[in-house]
Each structure stands twice: as C-alpha cells, then as structure tokens.
Design a protein around this motif. Structure first.
Motif, PDB file in Angstrom:
ATOM      1  N   LYS A 259      34.053  -1.167  15.481  1.00 47.74           N
ATOM      2  CA  LYS A 259      33.971   0.287  15.341  1.00 47.74           C
ATOM      3  C   LYS A 259      35.077   0.897  14.484  1.00 47.74           C
ATOM      4  N   TYR A 260      36.097   0.111  14.149  1.00 44.11           N
ATOM      5  CA  TYR A 260      37.181   0.625  13.310  1.00 44.11           C
ATOM      6  C   TYR A 260      37.208  -0.037  11.927  1.00 44.11           C
ATOM      7  N   ARG A 261      36.126  -0.656  11.540  1.00 40.99           N
ATOM      8  CA  ARG A 261      36.060  -1.253  10.196  1.00 40.99           C
ATOM      9  C   ARG A 261      36.080  -0.157   9.142  1.00 40.99           C
ATOM     10  N   PRO A 262      36.523  -0.463   7.953  1.00 45.96           N
ATOM     11  CA  PRO A 262      36.989  -1.765   7.489  1.00 45.96           C
ATOM     12  C   PRO A 262      38.446  -2.001   7.866  1.00 45.96           C
ATOM     13  N   TRP A 263      38.785  -3.268   8.052  1.00 41.64           N
ATOM     14  CA  TRP A 263      40.145  -3.703   8.349  1.00 41.64           C
ATOM     15  C   TRP A 263      40.746  -4.333   7.103  1.00 41.64           C
ATOM     16  N   PHE A 264      42.019  -4.064   6.870  1.00 45.54           N
ATOM     17  CA  PHE A 264      42.739  -4.648   5.746  1.00 45.54           C
ATOM     18  C   PHE A 264      44.016  -5.290   6.264  1.00 45.54           C
ATOM     19  N   LEU A 265      44.251  -6.532   5.875  1.00 41.60           N
ATOM     20  CA  LEU A 265      45.478  -7.214   6.288  1.00 41.60           C
ATOM     21  C   LEU A 265      46.670  -6.469   5.717  1.00 41.60           C
ATOM     22  N   PHE A 266      47.562  -6.069   6.593  1.00 40.03           N
ATOM     23  CA  PHE A 266      48.738  -5.284   6.216  1.00 40.03           C
ATOM     24  C   PHE A 266      49.942  -6.200   6.035  1.00 40.03           C
ATOM     25  N   LYS A 267      50.231  -7.021   7.053  1.00 38.22           N
ATOM     26  CA  LYS A 267      51.314  -8.000   6.967  1.00 38.22           C
ATOM     27  C   LYS A 267      51.243  -8.926   8.169  1.00 38.22           C
ATOM     28  N   SER A 268      52.014  -9.989   8.111  1.00 32.90           N
ATOM     29  CA  SER A 268      52.119 -10.949   9.213  1.00 32.90           C
ATOM     30  C   SER A 268      53.590 -11.095   9.557  1.00 32.90           C
ATOM     31  N   LEU A 269      53.866 -11.253  10.832  1.00 38.56           N
ATOM     32  CA  LEU A 269      55.258 -11.448  11.236  1.00 38.56           C
ATOM     33  C   LEU A 269      55.340 -12.207  12.548  1.00 38.56           C
ATOM     34  N   GLU A 270      56.511 -12.722  12.811  1.00 40.59           N
ATOM     35  CA  GLU A 270      56.777 -13.445  14.055  1.00 40.59           C
ATOM     36  C   GLU A 270      57.176 -12.423  15.117  1.00 40.59           C
ATOM     37  N   MET A 271      56.497 -12.468  16.250  1.00 37.51           N
ATOM     38  CA  MET A 271      56.853 -11.603  17.371  1.00 37.51           C
ATOM     39  C   MET A 271      57.345 -12.472  18.514  1.00 37.51           C
ATOM     40  N   ILE A 272      58.467 -12.068  19.072  1.00 40.17           N
ATOM     41  CA  ILE A 272      59.088 -12.799  20.176  1.00 40.17           C
ATOM     42  C   ILE A 272      59.330 -11.811  21.305  1.00 40.17           C
ATOM     43  N   ARG A 273      58.862 -12.189  22.500  1.00 40.51           N
ATOM     44  CA  ARG A 273      59.058 -11.327  23.673  1.00 40.51           C
ATOM     45  C   ARG A 273      60.523 -10.889  23.785  1.00 40.51           C
ATOM     46  N   GLY A 274      60.698  -9.622  24.084  1.00 36.26           N
ATOM     47  CA  GLY A 274      62.042  -9.084  24.282  1.00 36.26           C
ATOM     48  C   GLY A 274      62.750  -8.676  23.000  1.00 36.26           C
ATOM     49  N   GLU A 275      62.169  -8.993  21.851  1.00 35.52           N
ATOM     50  CA  GLU A 275      62.784  -8.601  20.577  1.00 35.52           C
ATOM     51  C   GLU A 275      62.045  -7.400  20.002  1.00 35.52           C
ATOM     52  N   ALA A 276      62.786  -6.412  19.569  1.00 37.99           N
ATOM     53  CA  ALA A 276      62.202  -5.180  19.039  1.00 37.99           C
ATOM     54  C   ALA A 276      61.603  -5.387  17.650  1.00 37.99           C
TER      55      ALA A 276
ATOM     56  N   PRO B 257      59.839  -2.584  14.663  1.00 41.06           N
ATOM     57  CA  PRO B 257      59.523  -1.177  14.408  1.00 41.06           C
ATOM     58  C   PRO B 257      58.028  -0.905  14.550  1.00 41.06           C
ATOM     59  N   GLY B 258      57.686   0.185  15.240  1.00 42.62           N
ATOM     60  CA  GLY B 258      56.317   0.646  15.316  1.00 42.62           C
ATOM     61  C   GLY B 258      55.426  -0.010  16.350  1.00 42.62           C
ATOM     62  N   VAL B 259      55.957  -0.961  17.132  1.00 45.48           N
ATOM     63  CA  VAL B 259      55.125  -1.630  18.136  1.00 45.48           C
ATOM     64  C   VAL B 259      55.997  -2.054  19.313  1.00 45.48           C
ATOM     65  N   ILE B 260      55.443  -1.972  20.499  1.00 43.12           N
ATOM     66  CA  ILE B 260      56.125  -2.487  21.689  1.00 43.12           C
ATOM     67  C   ILE B 260      55.705  -3.945  21.806  1.00 43.12           C
ATOM     68  N   VAL B 261      56.596  -4.847  21.455  1.00 39.91           N
ATOM     69  CA  VAL B 261      56.274  -6.265  21.309  1.00 39.91           C
ATOM     70  C   VAL B 261      55.665  -6.861  22.576  1.00 39.91           C
ATOM     71  N   ASP B 262      56.275  -6.663  23.722  1.00 36.53           N
ATOM     72  CA  ASP B 262      55.759  -7.269  24.951  1.00 36.53           C
ATOM     73  C   ASP B 262      54.357  -6.759  25.272  1.00 36.53           C
ATOM     74  N   GLU B 263      54.114  -5.468  25.095  1.00 29.83           N
ATOM     75  CA  GLU B 263      52.795  -4.887  25.321  1.00 29.83           C
ATOM     76  C   GLU B 263      51.776  -5.489  24.343  1.00 29.83           C
ATOM     77  N   CYS B 264      52.175  -5.636  23.099  1.00 29.68           N
ATOM     78  CA  CYS B 264      51.314  -6.227  22.083  1.00 29.68           C
ATOM     79  C   CYS B 264      50.938  -7.663  22.447  1.00 29.68           C
ATOM     80  N   LEU B 265      51.919  -8.462  22.797  1.00 25.39           N
ATOM     81  CA  LEU B 265      51.656  -9.857  23.145  1.00 25.39           C
ATOM     82  C   LEU B 265      50.833  -9.975  24.419  1.00 25.39           C
ATOM     83  N   ASP B 266      51.053  -9.087  25.382  1.00 23.53           N
ATOM     84  CA  ASP B 266      50.232  -9.068  26.606  1.00 23.53           C
ATOM     85  C   ASP B 266      48.767  -8.806  26.256  1.00 23.53           C
ATOM     86  N   ASP B 267      48.519  -7.821  25.385  1.00 26.35           N
ATOM     87  CA  ASP B 267      47.146  -7.505  24.989  1.00 26.35           C
ATOM     88  C   ASP B 267      46.500  -8.659  24.230  1.00 26.35           C
ATOM     89  N   ILE B 268      47.242  -9.311  23.361  1.00 28.00           N
ATOM     90  CA  ILE B 268      46.686 -10.441  22.614  1.00 28.00           C
ATOM     91  C   ILE B 268      46.287 -11.546  23.585  1.00 28.00           C
TER      92      ILE B 268
END
Length: 77
Positions: free
Chosen positions: A27-44, A46-57
């Motif tokens: 329902k939110y198409r089109p999607w465009f790859l913006f960037k890729s990065l390493e996310m590690i629990r407990g590490e900040a 910008p723009g995302v709450i890492v632990d919440e993001c990893l929980d959802d994934i």
C-alpha cells in the motif's frame, strides 16, 4: 544486523533485512532503496529508534515509519 532502508511516498520509510524490499507493504509503493546500514541494539541511529526497529523486523519482517512515527502494525495489516 544489516538493515536496508527504503523510502516510500511522502515521509514513509521502511526498514528490512531484505535488500530487494519484496516484503514491504504494497500500500505504500513505490519503494526506493535509500541506504543500508548496520544496526546494533542499544546504539543510537539518527531518525530511528534502533531497538524498536529491530523488534519490529523480528516480529513483522519490517519496520515502517511515517515522519519518524512507528506505523508498522497499521502498515502490515
């Protein structure tokens, strides 16, 4: 964990381990790859709450935000 960030319409962003984005909400198409990065629990990041993001994934396969506000459950139903 390597997380791929995709931009949708407006201020919609999705985060996924799937680099192709094939698991992102249609329902939110089109999607465009913006960037890729390493996310590690407990590490900040910008723009995302890492632990919440990893929980959802782990739970939904994807984390979705609208203007930095989590909308994962609404987006995936």
């Amino acid at each position: 964990m390597i997380v791929h960030i995709f931009r949708g319409p407006g201020r919609i962003f999705a985060f996924s381990q799937d680099e192709s984005g094939s698991n992102l909400p249609a329902k939110y198409r089109p999607w465009f790859l913006f960037k890729s990065l390493e996310m590690i629990r407990g590490e900040a990041q910008p723009g995302v709450i890492v632990d919440e993001c990893l929980d959802d994934i782990e739970a939904f396969g994807v984390h979705v935000t609208d203007a930095h506000i989590r909308i994962t459950e609404q987006a995936t139903t």
